[in-house]
Write an enzyme that holds these catalytic residues in place. Structure first.
Site, PDB file in Angstrom:
ATOM      1  N   LYS A  19       0.870  -1.175   0.000  1.00  0.00           N
ATOM      2  CA  LYS A  19       0.000   0.000   0.000  1.00  0.00           C
ATOM      3  C   LYS A  19       0.906   1.223   0.000  1.00  0.00           C
ATOM      4  O   LYS A  19       1.648   1.449   0.956  1.00  0.00           O
ATOM      5  CB  LYS A  19      -0.904  -0.013   1.234  1.00  0.00           C
ATOM      6  CG  LYS A  19      -1.818   1.202   1.351  1.00  0.00           C
ATOM      7  CD  LYS A  19      -2.739   1.043   2.551  1.00  0.00           C
ATOM      8  CE  LYS A  19      -3.550   2.277   2.845  1.00  0.00           C
ATOM      9  NZ  LYS A  19      -4.437   2.680   1.771  1.00  0.00           N
ATOM     10  N   THR A  22      -2.690   6.739   0.091  1.00  0.00           N
ATOM     11  CA  THR A  22      -3.919   6.791   0.861  1.00  0.00           C
ATOM     12  C   THR A  22      -4.762   7.908   0.281  1.00  0.00           C
ATOM     13  O   THR A  22      -4.222   8.924  -0.183  1.00  0.00           O
ATOM     14  CB  THR A  22      -3.671   6.998   2.365  1.00  0.00           C
ATOM     15  OG1 THR A  22      -4.915   6.948   3.065  1.00  0.00           O
ATOM     16  CG2 THR A  22      -2.956   8.303   2.668  1.00  0.00           C
ATOM     17  N   GLU A  72      -3.268   0.924  -3.691  1.00  0.00           N
ATOM     18  CA  GLU A  72      -3.961   0.680  -2.420  1.00  0.00           C
ATOM     19  C   GLU A  72      -4.001  -0.814  -2.080  1.00  0.00           C
ATOM     20  O   GLU A  72      -4.518  -1.202  -1.038  1.00  0.00           O
ATOM     21  CB  GLU A  72      -5.397   1.215  -2.484  1.00  0.00           C
ATOM     22  CG  GLU A  72      -5.508   2.711  -2.421  1.00  0.00           C
ATOM     23  CD  GLU A  72      -5.594   3.243  -1.011  1.00  0.00           C
ATOM     24  OE1 GLU A  72      -5.313   2.492  -0.059  1.00  0.00           O
ATOM     25  OE2 GLU A  72      -5.946   4.416  -0.860  1.00  0.00           O
TER      26      GLU A  72
END
Length: 101
Positions: A19, A22, A72
């Site tokens: 990841k 954000t 993500e």
């Protein structure tokens, strides 16, 4: 050092480098490229790493694509579902790209 929280379910993906972005609303996107940020879990505020912000870029919900989903570590459908759950009805987001430090 600034602070940011992530839901605990994202901790392993962040620590493994799966990841790398954000998506946040404007009030939670007060970061700039180069900022060093302390990361903790939203649920219990337990620290788990530090990140460096690479960039902060506006993005519309309707413009989310497969690249965002990969960053993500989700499918595009999962990403849109998660964003809709966290920010119901919000159309203007900010993508914060980061790396572990």
């Amino acid at each position: 050092m600034k602070n940011i929280t992530f839901y605990g379910r994202f901790e392993d993906d962040i620590l493994a480098g799966r990841k790398t972005i954000t998506l946040r609303e404007a009030s939670d996107a007060n970061f700039s490229a180069g900022d060093k940020v302390r990361v903790s879990r939203y649920e219990d505020d337990v620290f788990f790493c530090n990140i460096e912000v690479i960039s902060v870029t506006p993005v519309l919900f309707d413009d989310l694509n497969e690249k965002h989903a990969v960053q993500e570590n989700m499918t595009l459908e999962q990403l849109k579902d998660v964003i809709s759950e966290i920010y119901p009805g919000l159309k203007e987001l900010f993508m914060i790209e980061f790396r572990l430090i």
